[in-house]
Each structure stands twice: as structure tokens, then as C-alpha cells.
Design a protein around this motif. Structure first.
Motif, PDB file in Angstrom:
ATOM      1  N   GLN A 240      22.521  57.567  -2.954  1.00 52.45           N
ATOM      2  CA  GLN A 240      21.092  57.861  -3.163  1.00 52.45           C
ATOM      3  C   GLN A 240      20.514  58.522  -1.915  1.00 52.45           C
ATOM      4  O   GLN A 240      19.679  57.949  -1.223  1.00 52.45           O
ATOM      5  CB  GLN A 240      20.329  56.571  -3.430  1.00 52.45           C
ATOM      6  N   ALA A 241      20.988  59.732  -1.629  1.00 50.50           N
ATOM      7  CA  ALA A 241      20.626  60.329  -0.342  1.00 50.50           C
ATOM      8  C   ALA A 241      19.221  60.916  -0.306  1.00 50.50           C
ATOM      9  O   ALA A 241      18.652  61.090   0.757  1.00 50.50           O
ATOM     10  CB  ALA A 241      21.645  61.401   0.022  1.00 50.50           C
ATOM     11  N   LYS A 242      18.639  61.242  -1.428  1.00 50.73           N
ATOM     12  CA  LYS A 242      17.312  61.879  -1.432  1.00 50.73           C
ATOM     13  C   LYS A 242      16.249  60.816  -1.167  1.00 50.73           C
ATOM     14  O   LYS A 242      15.632  60.295  -2.101  1.00 50.73           O
ATOM     15  CB  LYS A 242      17.052  62.572  -2.769  1.00 50.73           C
ATOM     16  N   ALA A 243      16.084  60.465   0.078  1.00 51.77           N
ATOM     17  CA  ALA A 243      15.180  59.366   0.426  1.00 51.77           C
ATOM     18  C   ALA A 243      14.109  59.839   1.399  1.00 51.77           C
ATOM     19  O   ALA A 243      14.196  60.933   1.958  1.00 51.77           O
ATOM     20  CB  ALA A 243      15.980  58.227   1.049  1.00 51.77           C
ATOM     21  N   VAL A 244      13.125  59.007   1.614  1.00 51.34           N
ATOM     22  CA  VAL A 244      12.107  59.287   2.617  1.00 51.34           C
ATOM     23  C   VAL A 244      12.711  59.111   4.017  1.00 51.34           C
ATOM     24  O   VAL A 244      13.853  58.664   4.140  1.00 51.34           O
ATOM     25  CB  VAL A 244      10.900  58.323   2.458  1.00 51.34           C
ATOM     26  N   VAL A 245      11.961  59.436   5.037  1.00 50.30           N
ATOM     27  CA  VAL A 245      12.389  59.168   6.408  1.00 50.30           C
ATOM     28  C   VAL A 245      11.741  57.868   6.878  1.00 50.30           C
ATOM     29  O   VAL A 245      10.715  57.433   6.332  1.00 50.30           O
ATOM     30  CB  VAL A 245      12.040  60.339   7.345  1.00 50.30           C
ATOM     31  N   LEU A 246      12.359  57.268   7.894  1.00 51.45           N
ATOM     32  CA  LEU A 246      11.955  55.914   8.265  1.00 51.45           C
ATOM     33  C   LEU A 246      11.660  55.810   9.756  1.00 51.45           C
ATOM     34  O   LEU A 246      12.445  56.286  10.575  1.00 51.45           O
ATOM     35  CB  LEU A 246      13.146  55.013   7.933  1.00 51.45           C
ATOM     36  N   HIS A 247      10.510  55.212  10.081  1.00 46.18           N
ATOM     37  CA  HIS A 247      10.241  54.875  11.482  1.00 46.18           C
ATOM     38  C   HIS A 247      10.145  53.365  11.593  1.00 46.18           C
ATOM     39  O   HIS A 247       9.442  52.729  10.813  1.00 46.18           O
ATOM     40  CB  HIS A 247       8.935  55.517  11.971  1.00 46.18           C
ATOM     41  N   GLY A 248      10.863  52.795  12.559  1.00 43.47           N
ATOM     42  CA  GLY A 248      10.802  51.367  12.798  1.00 43.47           C
ATOM     43  C   GLY A 248       9.929  51.042  13.996  1.00 43.47           C
ATOM     44  O   GLY A 248       9.429  51.949  14.676  1.00 43.47           O
ATOM     45  N   PRO A 249       9.744  49.761  14.281  1.00 46.12           N
ATOM     46  CA  PRO A 249       8.826  49.367  15.348  1.00 46.12           C
ATOM     47  C   PRO A 249       9.486  49.140  16.719  1.00 46.12           C
ATOM     48  O   PRO A 249       8.808  48.790  17.670  1.00 46.12           O
ATOM     49  CB  PRO A 249       8.287  48.039  14.810  1.00 46.12           C
ATOM     50  N   ARG A 250      10.825  49.320  16.815  1.00 43.75           N
ATOM     51  CA  ARG A 250      11.478  48.997  18.097  1.00 43.75           C
ATOM     52  C   ARG A 250      11.533  50.223  19.010  1.00 43.75           C
ATOM     53  O   ARG A 250      12.563  50.852  19.198  1.00 43.75           O
ATOM     54  CB  ARG A 250      12.886  48.483  17.831  1.00 43.75           C
ATOM     55  N   GLY A 251      10.403  50.574  19.522  1.00 44.92           N
ATOM     56  CA  GLY A 251      10.312  51.762  20.365  1.00 44.92           C
ATOM     57  C   GLY A 251       9.576  52.850  19.616  1.00 44.92           C
ATOM     58  O   GLY A 251      10.027  53.306  18.565  1.00 44.92           O
ATOM     59  N   VAL A 252       8.425  53.247  20.149  1.00 42.90           N
ATOM     60  CA  VAL A 252       7.570  54.211  19.453  1.00 42.90           C
ATOM     61  C   VAL A 252       7.156  55.326  20.417  1.00 42.90           C
ATOM     62  O   VAL A 252       6.026  55.800  20.382  1.00 42.90           O
ATOM     63  CB  VAL A 252       6.337  53.489  18.848  1.00 42.90           C
ATOM     64  N   ALA A 253       8.134  55.739  21.237  1.00 45.44           N
ATOM     65  CA  ALA A 253       7.816  56.676  22.320  1.00 45.44           C
ATOM     66  C   ALA A 253       7.220  57.994  21.830  1.00 45.44           C
ATOM     67  O   ALA A 253       6.475  58.641  22.556  1.00 45.44           O
ATOM     68  CB  ALA A 253       9.078  56.962  23.137  1.00 45.44           C
ATOM     69  N   GLN A 254       7.560  58.401  20.610  1.00 45.25           N
ATOM     70  CA  GLN A 254       7.078  59.700  20.121  1.00 45.25           C
ATOM     71  C   GLN A 254       5.895  59.563  19.155  1.00 45.25           C
ATOM     72  O   GLN A 254       5.495  60.533  18.527  1.00 45.25           O
ATOM     73  CB  GLN A 254       8.216  60.415  19.370  1.00 45.25           C
ATOM     74  N   VAL A 255       5.384  58.336  19.007  1.00 45.05           N
ATOM     75  CA  VAL A 255       4.334  58.115  17.994  1.00 45.05           C
ATOM     76  C   VAL A 255       2.964  58.155  18.662  1.00 45.05           C
ATOM     77  O   VAL A 255       2.297  57.132  18.872  1.00 45.05           O
ATOM     78  CB  VAL A 255       4.545  56.775  17.245  1.00 45.05           C
ATOM     79  N   GLY A 256       2.525  59.366  18.977  1.00 44.33           N
ATOM     80  CA  GLY A 256       1.266  59.529  19.699  1.00 44.33           C
ATOM     81  C   GLY A 256       0.090  58.880  19.009  1.00 44.33           C
ATOM     82  O   GLY A 256      -0.768  58.266  19.656  1.00 44.33           O
ATOM     83  N   ALA A 257       0.032  58.989  17.684  1.00 45.81           N
ATOM     84  CA  ALA A 257      -1.125  58.464  16.944  1.00 45.81           C
ATOM     85  C   ALA A 257      -1.223  56.945  17.041  1.00 45.81           C
ATOM     86  O   ALA A 257      -2.303  56.378  16.860  1.00 45.81           O
ATOM     87  CB  ALA A 257      -1.043  58.876  15.477  1.00 45.81           C
ATOM     88  N   LEU A 258      -0.101  56.274  17.323  1.00 44.39           N
ATOM     89  CA  LEU A 258      -0.126  54.813  17.473  1.00 44.39           C
ATOM     90  C   LEU A 258      -0.379  54.409  18.929  1.00 44.39           C
ATOM     91  O   LEU A 258      -1.262  53.594  19.209  1.00 44.39           O
ATOM     92  CB  LEU A 258       1.204  54.216  16.990  1.00 44.39           C
ATOM     93  N   VAL A 259       0.374  54.987  19.836  1.00 46.55           N
ATOM     94  CA  VAL A 259       0.294  54.519  21.225  1.00 46.55           C
ATOM     95  C   VAL A 259      -1.047  54.854  21.882  1.00 46.55           C
ATOM     96  O   VAL A 259      -1.437  54.222  22.849  1.00 46.55           O
ATOM     97  CB  VAL A 259       1.466  55.042  22.096  1.00 46.55           C
ATOM     98  N   ASP A 260      -1.760  55.822  21.346  1.00 47.09           N
ATOM     99  CA  ASP A 260      -3.073  56.169  21.908  1.00 47.09           C
ATOM    100  C   ASP A 260      -4.199  55.267  21.397  1.00 47.09           C
ATOM    101  O   ASP A 260      -5.324  55.346  21.896  1.00 47.09           O
ATOM    102  CB  ASP A 260      -3.433  57.629  21.571  1.00 47.09           C
ATOM    103  N   LEU A 261      -3.901  54.425  20.409  1.00 42.34           N
ATOM    104  CA  LEU A 261      -4.960  53.557  19.877  1.00 42.34           C
ATOM    105  C   LEU A 261      -5.358  52.498  20.905  1.00 42.34           C
ATOM    106  O   LEU A 261      -4.485  51.928  21.570  1.00 42.34           O
ATOM    107  CB  LEU A 261      -4.447  52.807  18.628  1.00 42.34           C
TER     108      LEU A 261
END
Ligand SMILES: Cc1cc2nc3c(=O)[nH]c(=O)nc-3n(C[C@H](O)[C@H](O)[C@H](O)COP(=O)(O)OP(=O)(O)OC[C@H]3O[C@@H](n4cnc5c(N)ncnc54)[C@H](O)[C@@H]3O)c2cc1C
Length: 424
Positions: A240-261
Motif C-alpha cells: 500500500q505505497a500510495k500513502a500520505v507523508v508523516l512527521h513525528g514528534p521526536r525532533g522538529v528542527a525543520q518545523v518552523g510553524a511549530l517551533v516559532d509558537l
């Protein structure tokens, strides 16, 4: 222009770098009638553009230009799909940001509010709903934030498809040809010197990714921070390869919208313990907890981030351990599956996390793509528009002399004299 015996070719514009940014720039220039040569020190997609999971993150981008560029990417990829055919597994099925603790969920509630205020299409989904989107959701995931606008593609295939199309349209591509310097006559750029000879051109575009830091001797100073980002890839784990992409919570170095909150709590989103701590560990370790499936059902696991400031491409043992131990913790049942790829790519980013697309000291630069899969095709088009004298909504925000790009340790401000554009 006269062609001397050690001149490889003569062209309107020479693009240096065969990653996603250089290839898109070259293609877009050719579409506008310029003759173009592209020069790559190894081969197309040799560097970061061929060593990533190909995610177009929309939900994680900071409100403003970062978010606008990611949104615009979908339109540009859809146009390339029309031109190149369905050759690079481009899909927009969405993305999940999952959480493993109640504390993380509380912070993500603020993230959802912020995203909704920015007009991003996000919502909380239960674990059961999340599994429907991503069959291999880790057993540790309690629930997730879903965004329908996140997407994915196979960037190696994309760059190669574009390279083949570029050749068909008359772009000359020189592989295994490192560019040594810009050639100037007085104040005028007249081409580049390569290890195989000179290329005469009235326009030079540097699209050299992390190597843009080597442009100092050219008189071009673009303040960028380089690092090394690692990735593991397994044998196919699912059909079932046609899947969404996944971000987990163990390290969010590239998640600007979260770390700037203001409500962001770093301890709740700490990187795997194997990457922090330990003897001799520099404090430049970071992690961005990403999981994705490719078209074959192989799991792409990432992303370790280390070696700040270095251009050493070799992944470290500790970075490897961080990705493997996190995976074993989440997917113990799959421990017997093979690892088919383990690599690092050199990454660069600017202080304001936006690329630099501008004319600097007579040459052009298209560099500083922290999330170049999301932004590269858009800036490739923008670079071609700038050279062709067309207007773009993005040009002002990506100028080299913008205030948000400056750093305390920048020695020379980028120069921006006005000179003639290359002619077709
Ligand atoms: C592990 C990893 C995961 C990532 N995940 C994502 C993601 O999911 N989403 C996302 O948006 N971004 C992601 N990125 C970032 C993304 O891959 C980069 O932003 C993008 O590939 C940069 O493209 P580029 O063309 O600027 O640079 P590169 O792909 O690095 O291309 C630059 C090219 O210039 C060539 N070059 C350099 N100097 C010279 C010279 N002197 N002469 C000739 N050629 C030269 C190099 O050989 C290279 O091929 C990831 C990166 C890594 C490493």
C-alpha cells in the motif's frame, strides 16, 4: 562572441549545478528562448536533490513567503507533470503530524489554531483515522494533525526526467565538469572557467546548493549555514505505497510553524536521545522526525542533522544509530527487513529560511533552499523570469539585500550593481 580553442561552448546563460534548482532554472530559461548550458561537477541529482524523501510540506511552513512558496510548488509540479508525463510519482495525498504524548497534543492544539488562522487546511484525526492515511503508522502514535495539502514526489526521477527533456529542447548538459570560477572582463561577466575549458556566456547562474558557501572568492557572499542531513531506506515493507507523508514528534528542527509558537516546549519534542549527549558530541545535533513511503513501498526514515558548517558528505555512526534505533523502537516487527540505502546530503539554509534568488555582483544566484523540494521549482521559474525581465510576486522577498538575511558575522554585504541582462 568568438570561440577560442579552449572554449567548450558559447551560450546565452550558463547554469552551474545540476540539482533540482539548477535543472528547473535551466529548463525555464530555455522555455523563454535563451540558449542554455548546464554544468554539473558529477551528474544530475548527485547531491541533496537525489538524497531526500521528496516531501512538499505545506503545513509546517511559516506563515508568509515560506508558506506561499510551498503552496505555489503544487501548481508548478502539476505543470511539469503535464509536460514530462507521470514519470516522477508526484502525488498530493496529504501529510500527518502525529503525537505520542498528551503534552505534545496540547502544543499541537496551538499549532492547529495557528495553521487555521494562516488558512492552512488542517484538522486533528484519531489514531484509527490516521492509520487509514498511513498504513505503517507507528504503534506509539496516539493521534495526528492531518493536512490535505502536503505532497510528495521522487526527486531523483524528477531531476532526471527534466534533464532528459532539457537535452531534447537543446540545453547542453556537461556532467563531471566542475566550474572553477566566473570569468569577467572588467565589470562584465563573460562566462565560467571549468575543468574542461571555458564556457562563454553573458549570464551565469550559480545554483550550487550547499557549495554556495564557496562563492566568497567570486565576491559573492550569501550568508548560509550548511549541515549534513541523513536518511535510511529499507526494502519495500508494504504494497500500500500510495500513502500520505508523516512527521513525528521526536525532533522538529525543520518545523518552523511549530517551533516559532510561543507555546512550543522544546523538551516535549526532543530529538532521539542517541543524538544528543555522549562523549565528544558537538552541540550542533538536531533531528527532523520524518517517515515516508516511496512508490515501491520502501520506508524512508530521517532525518539526522549534524556537521554544521562542513561540506563533508559522509554520514556519521551516531546519526545512523539515531535513525535506526528510533525505527526499531517503532517498528520492532520489521527489524529483519533489509536496509537498501543509507546516505547523507549536504543541506544549506539561510537565516530567514528563504532562498536567495537575485543578481549579485554581475552574476545570478539561486541558492539557500532549506526545503528545496518545496521551493526549488518555484525559484527556478522565478530566476528565469528575473533574467527575462518578467515580473514575479516572489522577487522582492527573495532579494539578496533583504534585511532578514543579514547575520552578525557577514563580512561583505552582497553587491547589486545594475547591468545588462543576458540577451537571447
Ligand atoms: C536527507 C535530506 C532530506 C531532505 N528532505 C527534504 C524534504 O522532504 N522536502 C524538502 O523540501 N527538502 C528536503 N531536503 C532539502 C532539499 O533536498 C534541498 O533543499 C534541495 O535538494 C536543494 O537543491 P539544490 O539544487 O539547491 O542543491 P543540490 O541538490 O545540492 O545541487 C547543487 C548541485 O551543484 C553542484 N555543484 C556544486 N558546486 C559545483 C561546481 N563548482 N561546479 C559544478 N557543479 C557544482 C553539486 O554537485 C550539486 O549537484 C532534504 C535534504 C536532505 C539532504
Amino acid at each position: 562572441m568568438m570561440q577560442s580553442s579552449d572554449t567548450l561552448t558559447t551560450t546565452d546563460v550558463v547554469v552551474v549545478g545540476g540539482g533540482i534548482v539548477g535543472m528547473c532554472t535551466a529548463f525555464e530559461l530555455r522555455q523563454r528562448g535563451f540558449s542554455v548550458a548546464l554544468v554539473e561537477q558529477r551528474f544530475p541529482a548527485f547531491a541533496a536533490s537525489g538524497r531526500n524523501p521528496g516531501i512538499i510540506w505545506v503545513q509546517t511552513q511559516r506563515t508568509g513567503l515560506e508558506l506561499q512558496l510551498a503552496r505555489a510548488a503544487h501548481e508548478v509540479y502539476a505543470a511539469y507533470q503535464e509536460q514530462l508525463g507521470d514519470t516522477f510519482d508526484y502525488r498530493c495525498l496529504g501529510g500527518l503530524f502525529f503525537y505520542e504524548t498528551d503534552e505534545q497534543q496540547q502544543v499541537l492544539q496551538h499549532y492547529v489554531d495557528d495553521r487555521c488562522a494562516a488558512g492552512v487546511n488542517v484538522e486533528f484525526v484519531s489514531r484509527r483515522q490516521a492509520v487509514k492515511h498511513f498504513p505503517l503508522l507507528p504503534s506509539t502514535a496516539l493521534g495526528a494533525v492531518y493536512c490535505a495539502d502536503d505532497g510528495q514526489l521522487d526527486t531523483q526521477r524528477f531531476v532526471r526526467a527534466l534533464s532528459a527533456a532539457a537535452t531534447r529542447t537543446g540545453i547542453e548538459i556537461y556532467e563531471n565538469t566542475a566550474v572553477l570560477s566566473t570569468i569577467r572582463r572588467g565589470d562584465t561577466v563573460t562566462g565560467v572557467r571549468t575543468v574542461r575549458g571555458d564556457i562563454a556566456a553573458s549570464g551565469v547562474v550559480w545554483a550550487t546548493g550547499a557549495w554556495a558557501n564557496n562563492l566568497g572568492p567570486e565576491g559573492i557572499t550569501v550568508p548560509l549555514q550548511t549541515s549534513r542531513m541523513g536518511q535510511v531506506i529499507t526494502q519495500p515493507l508494504t504494497k500500500q505505497a500510495k500513502a500520505v507523508v508523516l512527521h513525528g514528534p521526536r525532533g522538529v528542527a525543520q518545523v518552523g510553524a511549530l517551533v516559532d509558537l510561543p507555546q512550543y516546549v522544546a523538551e516535549h519534542f526532543a530529538a532521539p536521545s542517541s543524538v544528543v549527549g555522549g562523549a565528544g558530541v558537538a552541540d550542533d545535533w538536531a533531528y527532523d522526525d520524518i517517515l515516508a513511503l516511496n512508490a515501491d513501498g520502501a520506508l524512508l526514515i530521517g532525518t539526522s542533522i549534524d556537521a554544521t558548517g562542513s561540506l563533508n558528505p559522509h554520514i556519521s555512526i551516531r546519526a545512523t544509530n539515531a535513525m535506526v534505533s528510533t525505527t526499531l523502537e517503532r517498528y520492532g516487527d520489521y527489524g529483519h527487513f533489509g536496509v537498501t540505502g543509507l546516505w547523507a546530503g549536504l543541506h544549506s539554509d539561510s537565516l530567514d529560511h528563504l532562498p536567495v534568488v537575485d543578481r549579485v555582483d554581475g552574476a545570478y544566484v539561486n541558492v539557500g533552499h532549506g526545503a528545496g523540494i518545496a521551493t526549488g521549482p518555484v525559484t527556478g521559474r522565478l530566476m528565469a523570469q528575473l533574467i527575462a525581465g518578467e515580473s514575479s510576486e516572489f522577487s522582492d522577498g527573495l532579494r539578496a539585500d533583504r534585511a532578514t538575511l543579514a547575520t552578525a558575522n557577514t563580512t561583505a554585504a552582497p553587491k547589486k550593481p545594475s547591468r545588462q541582462r543576458p540577451s537571447r
